[in-house]
Write an enzyme that holds these catalytic residues in place. Structure first.
Site, mmCIF file in Angstrom:
data_model
loop_
_atom_site.group_PDB
_atom_site.id
_atom_site.type_symbol
_atom_site.label_atom_id
_atom_site.label_comp_id
_atom_site.label_asym_id
_atom_site.label_seq_id
_atom_site.Cartn_x
_atom_site.Cartn_y
_atom_site.Cartn_z
ATOM 1 N N ASP A 15 -10.046 -4.992 -4.159
ATOM 2 C CA ASP A 15 -9.446 -4.010 -3.242
ATOM 3 C C ASP A 15 -10.317 -2.754 -3.182
ATOM 4 O O ASP A 15 -10.438 -2.035 -4.172
ATOM 5 C CB ASP A 15 -8.037 -3.656 -3.731
ATOM 6 C CG ASP A 15 -7.234 -2.868 -2.705
ATOM 7 O OD1 ASP A 15 -7.847 -2.132 -1.915
ATOM 8 O OD2 ASP A 15 -6.000 -2.997 -2.703
ATOM 9 N N SER A 35 0.839 -1.202 0.000
ATOM 10 C CA SER A 35 0.000 0.000 0.000
ATOM 11 C C SER A 35 0.879 1.260 0.000
ATOM 12 O O SER A 35 1.690 1.443 -0.895
ATOM 13 C CB SER A 35 -0.946 -0.053 1.204
ATOM 14 O OG SER A 35 -1.998 0.873 1.071
ATOM 15 N N HIS A 95 -7.885 -5.655 0.143
ATOM 16 C CA HIS A 95 -6.621 -4.941 0.389
ATOM 17 C C HIS A 95 -5.833 -5.740 1.424
ATOM 18 O O HIS A 95 -5.814 -5.406 2.608
ATOM 19 C CB HIS A 95 -6.932 -3.530 0.895
ATOM 20 C CG HIS A 95 -5.768 -2.585 0.820
ATOM 21 N ND1 HIS A 95 -5.154 -2.227 -0.356
ATOM 22 C CD2 HIS A 95 -5.108 -1.899 1.798
ATOM 23 C CE1 HIS A 95 -4.180 -1.369 -0.122
ATOM 24 N NE2 HIS A 95 -4.129 -1.162 1.189
#
Length: 223
Positions: free
Chosen positions: A170, A116, A201
């Protein structure tokens, strides 16, 4: 040179000859990915894994709450990364690379990895680092400051291997944003190994197996 961030370190063998600097996501810390090292199945490798903690700072999309973050993200329909914060974290990671070199690890034996926000900083730093590195692992992320990459990209890392992985479902960083980043990188000639998983995610076991295989490939048979 900025002060080095605190970090968790794991060495998988004596006298490591390679380093993986692995950056966590927003609101997490270096503990987030440290437990997965044994799951990568690198029994013959002597690798130093470095899991730094991001600085604590206010994050706009979370109502200004202070948390560990590599950069701020503004609110709104298009969530934009804070350029000053991105570049400050880039400098932190450059300092960590410098420390690995002082420890005897050549730049060409350093992998930058992240999830991320951490993956965004891994891409930001690795694509601009002046010496060739071993590879960049970008998990559930995107290329930050993409509009400036063409002029800022390091010639030394034009062919650096990149592993990009993303979840089909996600909700935090939509798949299409990661696909746009992949297409940008490929258009600039970067060799991207792309993986997509039926997950949100997060990280899944199949992905860990692919990560281990990729690390063995970019760090050589010993890994």
């Amino acid at each position: 040179m900025p002060e080095l961030p605190d970090a968790i370190e794991i060495e998988t063998g004596k006298n490591p000859s390679a380093s993986v600097i692995w950056l966590h996501g927003l609101g997490a810390d270096g503990n987030d990915f440290a437990p997965i090292v044994p799951e990568l199945e690198l029994p013959k490798a002597a690798i130093r894994f470095v899991f730094p903690h991001a600085p604590v700072q206010p994050v706009t999309i979370n109502g200004g709450m202070r948390m560990r973050a590599w950069y701020d993200i503004t609110d709104g329909a298009i969530r934009r990364e804070d350029e000053r914060g991105v570049r400050a974290s880039q400098a932190l990671i450059e300092a960590l690379i410098g420390r690995e070199r002082k420890r005897g690890t050549k730049a060409e034996r350093v992998v930058l990895a992240g999830f991320s926000q951490g993956g965004a900083i891994a891409l930001q730093t690795g694509l601009r680092h002046p010496e060739r590195i071993a590879g960049i692992m970008a998990l559930s992320t995107y290329v930050p400051l993409a509009e400036k990459l063409t002029v800022e990209a390091s010639a030394a890392n034009r062919g650096v291997p990149i592993f990009m992985a993303h979840g089909s479902y996600d909700p935090i960083i939509p798949l299409v944003r990661a696909e746009q980043s992949r297409e940008l990188l490929q258009s600039l000639g970067y060799p991207v190994e792309w993986r997509e998983y039926g997950m949100p995610h997060s990280v899944c076991p199949e992905e860990l197996a692919h990560i281990g295989a990729w690390l063995r490939k970019v760090l050589g048979p010993g890994a």
